[in-house]
Design a protein around this motif. Structure first.
Motif, PDB file in Angstrom:
ATOM      1  N   SER A  52      73.056  -2.078  30.445  1.00 23.60           N
ATOM      2  CA  SER A  52      71.972  -2.214  29.462  1.00 23.60           C
ATOM      3  C   SER A  52      72.014  -3.532  28.713  1.00 23.60           C
ATOM      4  N   GLY A  53      73.182  -4.169  28.640  1.00 26.84           N
ATOM      5  CA  GLY A  53      73.275  -5.442  27.938  1.00 26.84           C
ATOM      6  C   GLY A  53      74.508  -6.214  28.367  1.00 26.84           C
TER       7      GLY A  53
ATOM      8  N   GLU B  96      67.348 -15.809  37.953  1.00 24.95           N
ATOM      9  CA  GLU B  96      67.186 -15.913  39.397  1.00 24.95           C
ATOM     10  C   GLU B  96      67.578 -14.623  40.119  1.00 24.95           C
ATOM     11  N   VAL B  97      68.420 -13.791  39.491  1.00 25.90           N
ATOM     12  CA  VAL B  97      68.892 -12.578  40.179  1.00 25.90           C
ATOM     13  C   VAL B  97      68.328 -11.285  39.582  1.00 25.90           C
ATOM     14  N   GLU B  98      68.062 -11.270  38.266  1.00 25.05           N
ATOM     15  CA  GLU B  98      67.509 -10.073  37.618  1.00 25.05           C
ATOM     16  C   GLU B  98      66.870 -10.454  36.282  1.00 25.05           C
ATOM     17  N   PRO B  99      65.596 -10.808  36.297  1.00 26.22           N
ATOM     18  CA  PRO B  99      64.928 -11.245  35.066  1.00 26.22           C
ATOM     19  C   PRO B  99      64.906 -10.200  33.963  1.00 26.22           C
ATOM     20  N   ASP B 100      65.056  -8.931  34.315  1.00 24.60           N
ATOM     21  CA  ASP B 100      64.984  -7.871  33.313  1.00 24.60           C
ATOM     22  C   ASP B 100      66.336  -7.576  32.654  1.00 24.60           C
ATOM     23  N   ALA B 101      67.392  -8.229  33.088  1.00 29.49           N
ATOM     24  CA  ALA B 101      68.698  -8.015  32.459  1.00 29.49           C
ATOM     25  C   ALA B 101      68.648  -8.467  31.008  1.00 29.49           C
TER      26      ALA B 101
END
Length: 368
Positions: free
Chosen positions: A159-160, A195-200
């Motif tokens: 989550s973070g 580049e790998v997970e914009p929503d992280a």
């Protein structure tokens, strides 16, 4: 974190339950706070040692004991777990080994627990001076690539992701705190993760105390590097360890913000607990974003002559009061008491003390 470097571990013996109600706080186009957004995941996150990590009694965490700790957190009603991702240990080469973290993240997901990864430390192959020399220049980009490997593996199952530990505190940025250097690191991490997970979710700052001066310079440095409200100044949530007190005593958490300011080379630190409100307001003014806040550490020591010293039973009263305050601040998404480790040599440990009982009572009452 207090002056002696340490890693926060969780002892499954402690029963802590707290459910906080929070909302994602955004900024409207007129710059005012908008509290109409959807709820965010909130509550107490309990620290769990990765598989193979050091336990306080000298043993190593096994897969079985790690699973027991995660399951205990769920049984106790925690909202999630916090796991330290020490890159000096996980990334002994440019290819990181995420297997010590994987069972914890998987089991937490099965149990409905959120996971925060506290990502810190510089690998020896990158900088032989020590783990707490912050990565700068080309090393900042290399470190960000290691960070992105963790995000590529876990994505939004975590989550973070916290970026470093207390970069404003010399023991943890040993070449000397430098807002511009940390801004470079945050931007590098943001771009690598995008580049790998914009929503992280990237947690930036992770400050020692409510450091207004360092944060003001950090916000300015991020703006100079292209940070703006659209790209969120290269981080999502504000991380802080709002310890309250000085080198010899802890302060009542109800003490007024601004009543215990100290001066550092980068400006003013508000050494009160309530100063967290002042810090958040300053960030909103400087960046135009009312941010959610992650309190990664907070506590008091019962060892005389140390930072934030408070004897029992007053410490129990102070910790309970801090939790009462946090319950009314909707923008606090995570609160972790430092330390819930059963360690007789660490004055911050609350296990087996009156503080443990007081916190149980206060948090159980809030749950009910």
């Amino acid at each position: 974190m207090h002056p002696t470097p340490r890693v926060v571990w969780w002892s499954a013996a402690l029963v802590l339950i707290l459910t906080l109600v929070a909302v994602v706080v955004t900024v409207r186009h007129d710059g005012t706070e908008d509290t109409t957004a959807s709820p965010a995941a909130t509550g107490v996150f309990l620290s769990v040692v990765p598989v193979g990590g050091d336990l306080p009694d000298g043993r190593r965490q096994t897969a079985q004991s790690a699973m027991e700790a995660v399951e205990a957190a769920a049984d106790q009603g925690a909202a999630g777990i916090q796991v330290t991702a020490d890159l000096r240990w996980l990334c002994t080469t440019p290819e990181c080994d995420t297997t010590p973290l994987e069972p914890l993240v998987e089991r937490a997901g099965q149990l409905g627990l959120a996971v925060n990864l506290h990502v810190n430390s510089t690998p020896a192959w990158m900088d032989g001076r020590g783990r707490w020399f912050g990565p700068e220049g080309a090393d900042a980009r290399r470190w960000a690539d290691l960070f992105a490997q963790l995000v590529a593996r876990f994505g939004t199952d975590v989550s973070g992701y916290e970026v470093w530990n207390e970069p404003n505190h010399q023991p943890f940025w040993q070449q000397g705190p430098d807002p511009a250097a940390y801004a470079d690191l945050l931007k590098a991490v943001w771009e690598a993760v995008d580049e790998v997970e914009p929503d992280a979710q990237i947690i930036g700052g992770v400050l020692s105390n409510n450091d207004l001066g360092f944060m003001s310079r950090l916000s300015a440095a991020l703006a100079e590097r292209g940070g703006n409200a659209e790209n969120r100044f290269f981080y999502d949530q504000l991380g802080v360890h709002p310890y309250a007190g000085d080198e010899s005593r802890g302060y009542d958490p109800g003490r007024s913000a601004g009543s215990a300011d100290v001066q550092t080379p980068t400006g003013t630190k508000d050494m009160t607990f309530r100063g967290i409100q002042r810090l958040r307001a300053q960030v909103a003014e400087d960046e135009g974003i009312w941010r959610d806040v992650v309190v990664g550490e907070f506590g008091y020591s019962t060892t005389p002559g140390t930072f934030y010293f408070v004897p029992e039973p007053r410490r129990a009263e102070y910790l309970a009061e801090a939790l009462r305050l946090v319950a009314g601040w909707e923008w606090i998404t995570v609160f972790t008491v430092y330390t819930t480790l059963a360690d007789p040599d660490d004055g911050f440990s609350i296990v087996g003390t009156e503080s443990e009982g007081a916190l149980r009572e206060a948090m159980t009452g809030r749950r009910d």
